[in-house]
Design a protein around this motif. Sequence first.
Motif, PDB file in Angstrom:
ATOM      1  N   GLU A 117       8.087  18.219 -23.836  1.00  0.00           N
ATOM      2  CA  GLU A 117       7.853  19.146 -24.938  1.00  0.00           C
ATOM      3  C   GLU A 117       6.674  18.733 -25.809  1.00  0.00           C
ATOM      4  O   GLU A 117       5.974  19.579 -26.367  1.00  0.00           O
ATOM      5  N   ASN A 118       6.457  17.427 -25.931  1.00  0.00           N
ATOM      6  CA  ASN A 118       5.337  16.982 -26.782  1.00  0.00           C
ATOM      7  C   ASN A 118       4.005  16.976 -26.040  1.00  0.00           C
ATOM      8  O   ASN A 118       2.977  16.590 -26.597  1.00  0.00           O
ATOM      9  N   GLY A 119       4.007  17.376 -24.769  1.00  0.00           N
ATOM     10  CA  GLY A 119       2.772  17.478 -24.016  1.00  0.00           C
ATOM     11  C   GLY A 119       2.481  16.323 -23.090  1.00  0.00           C
ATOM     12  O   GLY A 119       1.597  16.412 -22.228  1.00  0.00           O
ATOM     13  N   ASP A 120       3.185  15.188 -23.250  1.00  0.00           N
ATOM     14  CA  ASP A 120       2.982  14.060 -22.349  1.00  0.00           C
ATOM     15  C   ASP A 120       3.509  14.390 -20.952  1.00  0.00           C
ATOM     16  O   ASP A 120       4.368  15.261 -20.787  1.00  0.00           O
ATOM     17  N   PHE A 121       3.016  13.646 -19.961  1.00  0.00           N
ATOM     18  CA  PHE A 121       3.463  13.828 -18.585  1.00  0.00           C
ATOM     19  C   PHE A 121       4.315  12.629 -18.186  1.00  0.00           C
ATOM     20  O   PHE A 121       3.868  11.482 -18.268  1.00  0.00           O
ATOM     21  N   GLN A 122       5.546  12.906 -17.774  1.00  0.00           N
ATOM     22  CA  GLN A 122       6.437  11.847 -17.322  1.00  0.00           C
ATOM     23  C   GLN A 122       6.464  11.836 -15.798  1.00  0.00           C
ATOM     24  O   GLN A 122       6.783  12.840 -15.165  1.00  0.00           O
ATOM     25  N   GLN A 135      11.741   4.710 -11.752  1.00  0.00           N
ATOM     26  CA  GLN A 135      11.338   4.401 -13.109  1.00  0.00           C
ATOM     27  C   GLN A 135      10.437   5.511 -13.659  1.00  0.00           C
ATOM     28  O   GLN A 135       9.970   6.376 -12.909  1.00  0.00           O
ATOM     29  N   THR A 136      10.188   5.487 -14.962  1.00  0.00           N
ATOM     30  CA  THR A 136       9.373   6.522 -15.610  1.00  0.00           C
ATOM     31  C   THR A 136       8.091   5.929 -16.164  1.00  0.00           C
ATOM     32  O   THR A 136       8.115   4.962 -16.932  1.00  0.00           O
ATOM     33  N   LEU A 137       6.975   6.520 -15.769  1.00  0.00           N
ATOM     34  CA  LEU A 137       5.650   6.174 -16.284  1.00  0.00           C
ATOM     35  C   LEU A 137       5.138   7.370 -17.076  1.00  0.00           C
ATOM     36  O   LEU A 137       5.278   8.513 -16.631  1.00  0.00           O
ATOM     37  N   THR A 138       4.556   7.139 -18.234  1.00  0.00           N
ATOM     38  CA  THR A 138       4.075   8.231 -19.090  1.00  0.00           C
ATOM     39  C   THR A 138       2.554   8.286 -19.097  1.00  0.00           C
ATOM     40  O   THR A 138       1.888   7.265 -19.333  1.00  0.00           O
ATOM     41  N   VAL A 139       2.034   9.478 -18.834  1.00  0.00           N
ATOM     42  CA  VAL A 139       0.601   9.744 -18.983  1.00  0.00           C
ATOM     43  C   VAL A 139       0.426  10.536 -20.277  1.00  0.00           C
ATOM     44  O   VAL A 139       1.068  11.578 -20.468  1.00  0.00           O
ATOM     45  N   LYS A 140      -0.416  10.063 -21.185  1.00  0.00           N
ATOM     46  CA  LYS A 140      -0.582  10.725 -22.478  1.00  0.00           C
ATOM     47  C   LYS A 140      -1.167  12.124 -22.294  1.00  0.00           C
ATOM     48  O   LYS A 140      -1.950  12.373 -21.389  1.00  0.00           O
ATOM     49  N   LYS A 141      -0.779  13.036 -23.192  1.00  0.00           N
ATOM     50  CA  LYS A 141      -1.123  14.450 -23.041  1.00  0.00           C
ATOM     51  C   LYS A 141      -2.624  14.717 -23.050  1.00  0.00           C
ATOM     52  O   LYS A 141      -3.094  15.685 -22.460  1.00  0.00           O
ATOM     53  N   ASP A 142      -3.388  13.823 -23.712  1.00  0.00           N
ATOM     54  CA  ASP A 142      -4.842  14.014 -23.723  1.00  0.00           C
ATOM     55  C   ASP A 142      -5.527  13.220 -22.613  1.00  0.00           C
ATOM     56  O   ASP A 142      -6.749  13.097 -22.579  1.00  0.00           O
TER      57      ASP A 142
END
Length: 692
Positions: A117-122, A135-142
């Motif tokens: 919802e906040n735009g990040d990619f999980q 596991q979960t890695l997060t790519v920032k929305k920008d």
Amino acid sequence: MAGTTLEFYEKPEQYPVSQYGGAAGNLYQIAAPRSKDAPLTKLIEAYQISQYKTSLAGCSGLFSKNLKDYEGLVHKVEAFERSGGLRADSKAEPLVLVVYSNFRGHALIPVSVEQTENGDFQMKVYDCNKPSALQTLTVKKDFNGISYEDYFYASYLEYSEVAAAMSGVELHSMEGDPSLYLSIDKEFGMVRNQEGKTPDEIEGAYEQKPFGAAEDVFSGIRSFVLPKGDYQLTVDVPEGEAETTNPDSVTFYLGTEDYFAEITSTDENADLQVKAEETQGGSLTMELQSDSKEGETSSFTMMNSLGMERTLEMNGSNAVVSLGENNEISIEAPGQETISLDGQQIVLQGGKAESSFFTDPKENPLKVLSLETNVSCDKKNNLSGTAIAEVVLNAETERNVTVTAEFYEKEGAPTAVYTEKKTVNPGRSQISLSFENLKTDFQKTQGNVALSCKLTITDESGNAAFYTSDGIQVTLTNQGKPGSGNNTKPDTGNGNNTKPKPPVNNNDETDADDSEDSKPSVPNSNKKKRAVTSVKTSVKKLTLGVGETYTLKASVQPANASDKKLKYIASNKRITVTAKGKITAKKVGVSKVTIKSSNGKKAVVQISVKKKPAKIQLNAKRKTIKVGWKFQIRAKFPKGTISNKLTYSSSRKSVASVSSTGKITARKKGTAVITVKTYNGKKARMKVTVVK
């Protein structure tokens, strides 16, 4: 690499889906292996080693092209997820994802991605270090970064590229590494190329930091990985800062796939110019540069790819040493008449000399670096066991040698002797002896006995190398009369019962036993012996003034090891060391103390010897401090001098006290004088005013 995913995708019969979580329709529905011993986990862990394959992860490796391309990464994983994976679409392209911190890299398998919802990619990833679940890695929305544990940037490759690079290649490939590894033991040490660029400006270059270190904490050494070329290692101290690390010397380390070198100078401001040719087997040139007018000294310790080692020592800190394609060593030391190579004096012609990793006919090519023994006695007190020695042969061809192991109960004739013919290959190798039922001549027939083993290796030209290992414990069970032994001469193992010549060891060696219970022990054949696994010391580097003493504190690990005996060895006569580890600085220069356990484990302490200080200067002559505040005294000495030991005292402890390390504590209003004294009696004073 985690690129072993291809084997997972392409060999369903070997890695059944059911093993990873039941019936799955596509890749991203497959659960991670539940066991660290699952075949997939083992494969991925093994391929982690291959991340050092040059074409993949070297200075110009394939992974560099997608570094920090997070938008491309998301699109690739989305496309792969939509395809259902290779099981649903043979043309789908799986990815290998590598995440990095400042200190390490790690390979993952990305299997799916969704936007929050906040735009990040999980992104769901398989991590072989955590096989129980994805596991979960997060790519920032920008798309300006990633977040996964302590990793904060990443790269990726399509697996077809990884598979092509790894095709037909086994782990530990012999392909040459085009990288140059440079290190310096200074907090403000820096490397630059000919254009003045630092590693963050050089394509494919980076600084290597130890795992687990905080970014703002200096670990004791700065290390850089660079493409081969021309570089300069210097100390760049920012304005307003001060270099406090190893203030009286500097040590450089460098390595290629062909050579390793350690260069030490007593001029802490010395620079090092390095030129590494880009071709495999190319030459390596090291130029040590110093502007100091003091009596500096320097040393070069060099090793080739076969493990042959040479140590060059000289007065002064200006020299050029080149290591050639065929193991030749060229030396240029302007203003010097002689240098020392492995302890042998060499006369320079016009400040130059030529040598090699291969010894000349007048030199001894053999060295024994370590010896480990494992022996026991049978009911007749005959000796059986093994002796394994690490040997270096500085020669172009193999040598036939005679290896003799002599076991001594005390000084005098050996208790048992074993001799065997062996062949030693050029470079560093192991020699292993195995013997059974050696006849012995013990002084008693029952109880525990401590033995030493003297190993002698002699080639056909009469060159010999020696090594002694002490503290070998055996239990005697023969029921004969005490002192009678076995009534036979010691067995040499080859029918030769002539008494061998006692080996000569030219090293300055002294023995010490740091065990508190060194009294004779009660015989106990059932007592389990614990071997020493490592030797620890209180310091790794030490700088002393001429005439100054320092006692090393050393211990063995584990603390309950059966034999805690330690041996202290000085590398040259610039220092002496006693059986209890007390060092006395004798002459300006560099040296080292090797501390060895009876089974060959060792630690090394680097020693730099400076002149006696003629005076001492403090970082303040007067200091005003508020009650409760603290202030650290720092001492400075004239160039080329040092006092390791400083004694601090206060004229009024109730006003201002001072610790043994020079930290002042303001206690109440008033004035006090702090006196700092060197080992040779030079003094400096600081007036401290304490206010409320």
